[in-house]
Design a protein around this motif. Structure first.
Motif, PDB file in Angstrom:
ATOM      1  N   LEU A 319     -19.981 -59.152 -51.116  1.00 46.36           N
ATOM      2  CA  LEU A 319     -18.777 -58.151 -51.322  1.00 46.36           C
ATOM      3  C   LEU A 319     -18.342 -58.931 -49.771  1.00 46.36           C
ATOM      4  N   LEU A 320     -19.683 -59.530 -49.230  1.00 46.41           N
ATOM      5  CA  LEU A 320     -19.444 -60.067 -47.335  1.00 46.41           C
ATOM      6  C   LEU A 320     -18.110 -61.063 -46.847  1.00 46.41           C
ATOM      7  N   GLU A 321     -17.881 -61.536 -47.778  1.00 47.68           N
ATOM      8  CA  GLU A 321     -16.555 -63.251 -48.324  1.00 47.68           C
ATOM      9  C   GLU A 321     -15.163 -62.052 -47.662  1.00 47.68           C
ATOM     10  N   SER A 322     -14.342 -61.445 -48.240  1.00 43.95           N
ATOM     11  CA  SER A 322     -13.821 -61.215 -48.158  1.00 43.95           C
ATOM     12  C   SER A 322     -13.494 -59.640 -47.788  1.00 43.95           C
ATOM     13  N   GLN A 323     -14.521 -59.061 -47.135  1.00 43.82           N
ATOM     14  CA  GLN A 323     -14.363 -57.926 -46.447  1.00 43.82           C
ATOM     15  C   GLN A 323     -13.608 -58.220 -44.980  1.00 43.82           C
ATOM     16  N   THR A 324     -13.437 -56.287 -44.746  1.00 38.73           N
ATOM     17  CA  THR A 324     -13.475 -56.123 -42.610  1.00 38.73           C
ATOM     18  C   THR A 324     -14.835 -55.399 -42.854  1.00 38.73           C
ATOM     19  N   TRP A 325     -15.505 -54.434 -41.853  1.00 36.71           N
ATOM     20  CA  TRP A 325     -16.171 -54.271 -41.380  1.00 36.71           C
ATOM     21  C   TRP A 325     -16.240 -53.039 -42.086  1.00 36.71           C
ATOM     22  N   LYS A 326     -14.798 -52.797 -41.743  1.00 32.89           N
ATOM     23  CA  LYS A 326     -14.535 -51.131 -42.394  1.00 32.89           C
ATOM     24  C   LYS A 326     -14.807 -50.527 -44.129  1.00 32.89           C
ATOM     25  N   GLU A 327     -14.438 -51.820 -44.515  1.00 27.71           N
ATOM     26  CA  GLU A 327     -14.291 -51.910 -46.850  1.00 27.71           C
ATOM     27  C   GLU A 327     -15.936 -52.372 -47.102  1.00 27.71           C
ATOM     28  N   LEU A 328     -16.754 -52.471 -46.208  1.00 26.56           N
ATOM     29  CA  LEU A 328     -18.151 -52.334 -46.360  1.00 26.56           C
ATOM     30  C   LEU A 328     -18.770 -50.815 -46.405  1.00 26.56           C
TER      31      LEU A 328
END
Length: 365
Positions: A319-328
């Protein structure tokens, strides 16, 4: 000049009173670069000869593999290279250090007058190809090499952090994939690493790179090391304090062939480990084995060695490519707030080398 920053271009100190910060400068100029700093009250540029060799090597790699990163995108207009590949390496290994030292000798006296006692100088040398000079047809190849290069030396004030201070420990996060043309240090990477900023969690001071979310390659501006415990019946403290009589731990860092920058300090750390009898292995530290990590540290030519306090890794690498740090969701590994036994020993030996492998500032002026 604002904020005590100075810039010499092809041996002439820039007359402008608004020299940009080094990161802004690099963003606006293509080419190979290297950064070091002075040591011992600005009396000695740290490991300067090693930096010049790495700079020449980075320039050669870009010239041969990715000329647009050396000359800028305009190089496509000049399909005929100014130098043959066979003569490039040996010739520019002598030309580039000479050009850089010439510019440095012009900027250093001014910078030394402006610095205050206790301050050091950060020195960045950039070699950029000038596409407007590529059609110059000289019989002498050395003259042609000189003409197609522009050399910049950026000098600024730097105050080194105190090693071992609890407030100076690094906080790391694994957020991106390994770099392209990793063996060369080039200015375009400054732009590329900015894209990773959306994934930087609060308080994180350095971003780490991995191609699979498990094997950690390096940082965006550092090399990464762990002190990894092997299976043993002894306690971690006993193992690390008695390392000369045991092989129950090893220092690990990713090998160059995995795709990472051959850092000047990285190479010195391996030399220190060999000299001091500290077990080491060039293998990418694996997050899946992080329970065996007793210490971790990062290195670069400004901070030298910095102990690590925390490392966090996203729970889902896909999921790293499309997320910001808050969404991980993040997993975290914590270390002691102060440097461990091995980290401190390596730092101490490196500082000793800094005093013996010197290149006095006075020789450059």
């Amino acid at each position: 000049m604002s904020s005590c920053r100075f810039l010499a271009i092809n041996g002439v100190v820039s007359p402008t009173s608004d020299v940009p910060p080094v990161s802004s400068f690099l963003e606006n100029h293509p080419g190979a670069y290297t950064t070091s700093r002075t040591h011992n009250n600005a009396s000695c540029p740290l490991f300067w000869q090693r930096h010049l060799r790495r700079l020449a090597d980075s320039t050669r790699i870009l010239y041969e593999l990715r000329p647009e990163l050396l000359f800028g995108p305009q190089i496509t207009k000049f399909p005929k290279p100014p130098l043959s590949s066979s003569s490039f390496s040996s010739l520019w290994e002598s030309v580039i250090p000479s050009l850089v030292n010439n510019s440095l000798s012009k900027a250093l006296p001014i910078a030394l007058k402006e610095r205050k006692n206790g301050e050091e100088l950060a020195v960045t040398a950039l070699v950029s190809g000038n596409p407007n000079k590529c059609n110059v047809d000289e019989v002498d190849e050395e003259e042609r090499a000189l003409r197609v290069l522009d050399v910049y030396v950026h000098v600024g004030i730097y105050i080194p952090p105190v090693f071992g201070d609890r407030e100076n420990g690094a906080r790391l996060a694994v957020v991106g994939r390994g770099r392209d043309v990793a063996r060369a240090k080039f200015s375009d990477w400054v732009k590329l690493r900015k894209r990773l900023e959306k994934l930087r969690p609060p308080l994180v001071t350095e971003l780490l790179l991995s191609n699979d979310g498990d094997r950690i390659l390096e940082g965006c501006i550092t090399n990464f090391f762990v002190v990894c415990r092997k299976e043993s019946n002894g306690s971690a403290g006993e193992i690390l304090s008695d390392h000369r009589s045991t092989c129950s731990f090893e220092v690990q860092t990713a090998p160059i062939n995995d795709g990472l920058l051959p850092g000047v300090i990285r190479k010195l750390i391996l030399e220190v480990c060999s000299r001091r009898g500290i077990p080491f292995r060039e293998v990418a530290p694996s997050w899946s084995n992080c329970e065996l990590w007793e210490e971790a540290f990062i290195t670069n030519s400004l901070r030298l060695v910095q102990h690590v306090q925390t490392i966090c890794v996203p729970s889902s690498w896909e999921l790293l490519e499309s997320q910001t740090w808050k969404e991980l969701a993040w997993e975290e590994k914590q270390f002691e707030e102060t440097p461990g036994v091995i980290t401190a020993e390596i730092q101490g030996e490196l500082m000793r080398l800094a005093g013996t492998e010197g290149y006095l500032t006075s020789f450059l002026i």
